[in-house]
Motif scaffolding. Structure first.
Motif, short mmCIF file in Angstrom:
data_model
loop_
_atom_site.label_atom_id
_atom_site.label_comp_id
_atom_site.label_asym_id
_atom_site.label_seq_id
_atom_site.Cartn_x
_atom_site.Cartn_y
_atom_site.Cartn_z
N SER A 180 22.19 51.16 -33.87
CA SER A 180 21.12 50.38 -34.44
C SER A 180 21.64 48.92 -34.04
N GLY A 181 20.73 48.15 -33.54
CA GLY A 181 21.13 47.01 -33.17
C GLY A 181 21.49 46.27 -31.97
N PHE A 182 20.41 47.16 -30.83
CA PHE A 182 20.71 47.68 -29.45
C PHE A 182 19.34 48.17 -28.65
N THR A 183 19.18 47.91 -27.55
CA THR A 183 18.54 49.24 -26.90
C THR A 183 18.83 49.54 -26.76
N PHE A 184 18.99 51.10 -27.47
CA PHE A 184 20.18 52.06 -26.87
C PHE A 184 19.83 53.00 -25.36
N GLY A 185 19.09 52.60 -24.83
CA GLY A 185 18.56 53.55 -23.67
C GLY A 185 19.59 52.38 -22.77
N ASP A 186 19.83 51.68 -22.79
CA ASP A 186 20.39 50.03 -21.41
C ASP A 186 21.68 50.81 -21.74
N TYR A 187 22.67 51.51 -22.18
CA TYR A 187 23.82 51.30 -23.08
C TYR A 187 24.25 53.35 -22.37
N GLY A 188 25.44 52.79 -22.29
CA GLY A 188 26.43 54.50 -22.57
C GLY A 188 27.27 54.23 -23.90
N ILE A 189 27.26 55.48 -24.07
CA ILE A 189 28.34 55.91 -25.41
C ILE A 189 28.98 56.55 -25.43
N ALA A 190 30.58 56.28 -25.79
CA ALA A 190 31.96 57.25 -25.51
C ALA A 190 31.92 57.41 -27.40
N TRP A 191 32.80 59.16 -27.12
CA TRP A 191 33.18 58.99 -28.42
C TRP A 191 34.63 59.15 -28.28
N PHE A 192 35.09 58.80 -28.96
CA PHE A 192 36.60 58.59 -28.62
C PHE A 192 36.74 59.40 -29.88
N THR A 252 30.64 69.11 -25.61
CA THR A 252 29.72 69.34 -25.18
C THR A 252 28.74 67.99 -25.72
N ILE A 253 28.46 66.36 -25.34
CA ILE A 253 28.12 65.28 -25.08
C ILE A 253 26.35 65.57 -25.15
N SER A 254 25.74 65.41 -25.53
CA SER A 254 24.60 65.00 -25.54
C SER A 254 23.37 64.91 -26.10
N SER A 255 22.80 63.19 -25.57
CA SER A 255 21.86 62.07 -26.50
C SER A 255 20.48 62.54 -26.73
N ASP A 256 19.92 61.70 -27.95
CA ASP A 256 18.62 61.44 -28.07
C ASP A 256 18.10 60.45 -28.29
N ASN A 257 17.17 59.98 -26.89
CA ASN A 257 16.89 58.85 -27.06
C ASN A 257 15.78 58.17 -28.09
N ALA A 258 15.20 58.86 -28.13
CA ALA A 258 13.99 58.77 -29.23
C ALA A 258 14.55 58.39 -30.39
N LYS A 259 15.77 59.36 -31.06
CA LYS A 259 16.14 59.16 -32.46
C LYS A 259 17.31 57.78 -32.37
N ASP A 260 18.11 57.35 -31.09
CA ASP A 260 19.19 56.70 -30.42
C ASP A 260 20.39 57.08 -31.54
N THR A 261 20.25 58.35 -30.87
CA THR A 261 21.09 59.03 -31.63
C THR A 261 22.42 60.00 -30.45
N VAL A 262 23.50 59.83 -30.82
CA VAL A 262 25.28 60.63 -29.68
C VAL A 262 25.16 62.04 -30.40
N PHE A 263 25.39 63.35 -29.83
CA PHE A 263 25.89 63.92 -30.24
C PHE A 263 27.09 64.65 -29.58
N LEU A 264 28.17 65.35 -30.55
CA LEU A 264 29.84 66.27 -30.06
C LEU A 264 29.88 67.11 -30.27
N LEU A 265 29.22 68.23 -29.27
CA LEU A 265 29.83 69.41 -30.08
C LEU A 265 31.12 69.62 -29.26
N MET A 266 31.36 70.85 -30.58
CA MET A 266 32.96 70.62 -30.33
C MET A 266 33.21 72.52 -30.59
N THR A 267 33.17 72.83 -29.36
CA THR A 267 33.17 74.61 -29.87
C THR A 267 35.13 74.95 -30.04
#
Length: 124
Positions: A25-37, A69-84
């Protein structure tokens, strides 16, 4: 100001799977990259995976390729990390962070905002 809320961590056994979520939240999600560390006790924070929300470009650390596997839902401003196929070495606090622009970076210095983290513990 950009904010993140991570969730989805927990205690699992080796070989299990988890899906982490990072709600932004707080920024335009689609304009940036998001990382998991991730950061294990006594170790430096290290990149796990990255996604560019502009064009879908992704990057993975060698130690998770084929398992996460990383994925994102721009409509929900959410990034996922599926870890198997989790292994004990994956035990760490996992954080999501926003890139300073939409440029991919391996370094923590390339990211400007961080969430509070979610604990992942993998038992053998």
């Amino acid at each position: 100001e950009a904010q993140f809320v991570e969730s989805g961590g927990g205690l699992v056994q080796a070989g299990d799977s988890l899906r982490l979520s990072c709600v932004a939240s707080g920024f335009t999600f689609g304009d940036y990259g998001i990382a998991w560390f991730r950061q294990a006790p006594g170790k430096q924070r290290e990149l796990v995976s990255y996604i560019n929300n502009k064009d879908g470009e992704t990057h993975y650390a060698d130690f998770v390729k084929g398992r996460f596997t990383i994925s994102s839902d721009n409509a929900k401003d959410t990034v996922f990390l599926l870890m198997t196929n989790l292994i004990p070495e994956d035990t760490a606090v996992y954080y999501c962070g926003r890139s300073r622009d939409s440029t991919w970076s391996l370094s923590v210095n390339g990211y400007q905002y961080w969430g509070q983290g979610t604990q992942v513990t993998v038992s053998s």
